[in-house]
Design an enzyme around this catalytic site. Structure first.
Site, PDB file in Angstrom:
ATOM      1  N   HIS A 137       0.822  -1.211   0.000  1.00 30.54           N
ATOM      2  CA  HIS A 137       0.000   0.000   0.000  1.00 30.54           C
ATOM      3  C   HIS A 137       0.855   1.259   0.000  1.00 30.54           C
ATOM      4  O   HIS A 137       0.446   2.300  -0.533  1.00 30.54           O
ATOM      5  CB  HIS A 137      -0.915   0.017   1.232  1.00 30.54           C
ATOM      6  CG  HIS A 137      -2.107  -0.872   1.122  1.00 30.54           C
ATOM      7  ND1 HIS A 137      -3.292  -0.472   0.528  1.00 30.54           N
ATOM      8  CD2 HIS A 137      -2.320  -2.142   1.535  1.00 30.54           C
ATOM      9  CE1 HIS A 137      -4.171  -1.452   0.592  1.00 30.54           C
ATOM     10  NE2 HIS A 137      -3.607  -2.487   1.196  1.00 30.54           N
ATOM     11  N   ASP A 144      -7.517  -1.666  -0.973  1.00 31.29           N
ATOM     12  CA  ASP A 144      -8.513  -2.519  -0.321  1.00 31.29           C
ATOM     13  C   ASP A 144      -9.875  -1.964  -0.713  1.00 31.29           C
ATOM     14  O   ASP A 144     -10.134  -0.760  -0.525  1.00 31.29           O
ATOM     15  CB  ASP A 144      -8.363  -2.483   1.207  1.00 31.29           C
ATOM     16  CG  ASP A 144      -7.072  -3.132   1.689  1.00 31.29           C
ATOM     17  OD1 ASP A 144      -6.461  -3.895   0.925  1.00 31.29           O
ATOM     18  OD2 ASP A 144      -6.685  -2.864   2.845  1.00 31.29           O
ATOM     19  N   GLU A 226      -6.857 -12.415   0.762  1.00 34.50           N
ATOM     20  CA  GLU A 226      -7.720 -11.291   1.156  1.00 34.50           C
ATOM     21  C   GLU A 226      -8.595 -10.920  -0.038  1.00 34.50           C
ATOM     22  O   GLU A 226      -8.110 -10.322  -0.996  1.00 34.50           O
ATOM     23  CB  GLU A 226      -6.877 -10.084   1.593  1.00 34.50           C
ATOM     24  CG  GLU A 226      -6.015 -10.350   2.816  1.00 34.50           C
ATOM     25  CD  GLU A 226      -5.147  -9.157   3.189  1.00 34.50           C
ATOM     26  OE1 GLU A 226      -5.050  -8.195   2.387  1.00 34.50           O
ATOM     27  OE2 GLU A 226      -4.566  -9.177   4.286  1.00 34.50           O
ATOM     28  N   HIS A 229      -8.184  -7.192  -1.308  1.00 33.58           N
ATOM     29  CA  HIS A 229      -6.891  -6.575  -1.624  1.00 33.58           C
ATOM     30  C   HIS A 229      -6.497  -6.789  -3.081  1.00 33.58           C
ATOM     31  O   HIS A 229      -6.460  -7.921  -3.565  1.00 33.58           O
ATOM     32  CB  HIS A 229      -5.806  -7.157  -0.712  1.00 33.58           C
ATOM     33  CG  HIS A 229      -4.443  -6.572  -0.944  1.00 33.58           C
ATOM     34  ND1 HIS A 229      -3.944  -5.538  -0.192  1.00 33.58           N
ATOM     35  CD2 HIS A 229      -3.477  -6.872  -1.850  1.00 33.58           C
ATOM     36  CE1 HIS A 229      -2.718  -5.232  -0.628  1.00 33.58           C
ATOM     37  NE2 HIS A 229      -2.431  -6.035  -1.637  1.00 33.58           N
TER      38      HIS A 229
END
Length: 249
Positions: A137, A144, A226, A229
């Site tokens: 990130h 996200d 995830e 993500h």
């Protein structure tokens, strides 16, 4: 003289606004596509840490320009289907990742924190790789996000005084996120949060596949552990640590 003073004051205000501009190559997503919904959770207390993280001076999605333009293209396709992207996190200052690590090692755990980590003690999150001192990130090329059905009732709001069930519980029992039911809440540290988890129902699986497919058309790659993500390969390499300033435009 009054006119001169007014002009000087205006110039000072403009200069201050420019001083809060982003580093080269970064943009506010709101300037690229104001229609994309934003709920930047780490700028609030509605997250697994229970407070705003270091460096989040504003609840704004900041990304590399190429990432923003591709998200705009995704949003245009989704809008035709009555859907919208909803951003939970975008650029993350490096100091915020270190803040997460420090939190995981503070020696105690609350019931609210356990909602996000129902089966793993938070002291184990760093060792098991769920929290890292360096995050993709921080390059501005990772995100996200989730999907919102614009035809649905998305009015439910997070109530910090309410005892919600953990992130793996049925959607009506866990904290509301104003989005489609993806099978778990955002930031859920559980195998049920893996994108291809066999434990979710067919409708939840269909929503995940729909999100992955829409993002893949613009080159975004999902992280298998995830469902929320995504990253854009090649769009960011170096990690940054500038705080997220309020958008002044």
């Amino acid at each position: 003289m009054k006119t001169i003073l007014t002009a000087l004051l205006a110039a000072t205000v403009i200069s201050a606004a420019h001083a809060q501009s982003l580093p080269g190559g970064f943009v506010y997503l709101r300037d690229i596509d104001p229609g994309i919904i934003q709920d930047i959770r780490y700028a609030t207390s509605n997250n697994f840490v229970g407070r705003p993280l270091a460096g989040y001076g504003a609840g704004e999605c900041v990304v590399k320009r190429e990432v923003g333009l591709r998200l705009k293209a995704v949003q245009q396709e989704l809008a035709a289907q009555g859907l919208s992207l909803k951003m939970f996190d975008c650029y993350r200052p490096a100091r915020a990742s270190l803040d997460m690590v420090k939190w995981s090692q503070n020696g105690y755990e609350t019931a609210a924190e356990r909602r996000y980590n129902p089966k793993i003690p938070k002291s184990e999150l760093f060792r098991l790789g769920y929290i890292a001192s360096r995050s993709q990130h921080s390059t501005g090329a990772a995100l996200d996000l989730t999907l919102v059905d614009l035809k649905a009732d998305n009015s439910a709001r997070y109530d910090p005084s309410k005892a919600y069930a953990d992130c793996t519980a049925p959607v009506e029992a866990r904290l509301p996120e104003g989005s489609v039911d993806m099978g778990t809440g955002y930031d859920c540290t559980d195998t049920k949060g893996h994108t291809a988890a066999p434990s979710i129902n067919p409708d939840q699986r269909a929503w995940r596949k729909r999100l992955v497919a829409a993002m893949a058309k613009q080159g975004f790659v999902n992280y298998a552990k995830e469902w929320w993500h995504f990253s854009l390969p090649g769009a960011g390499a170096a990690a940054y640590d500038f705080p997220i300033p309020p958008r002044t435009k």
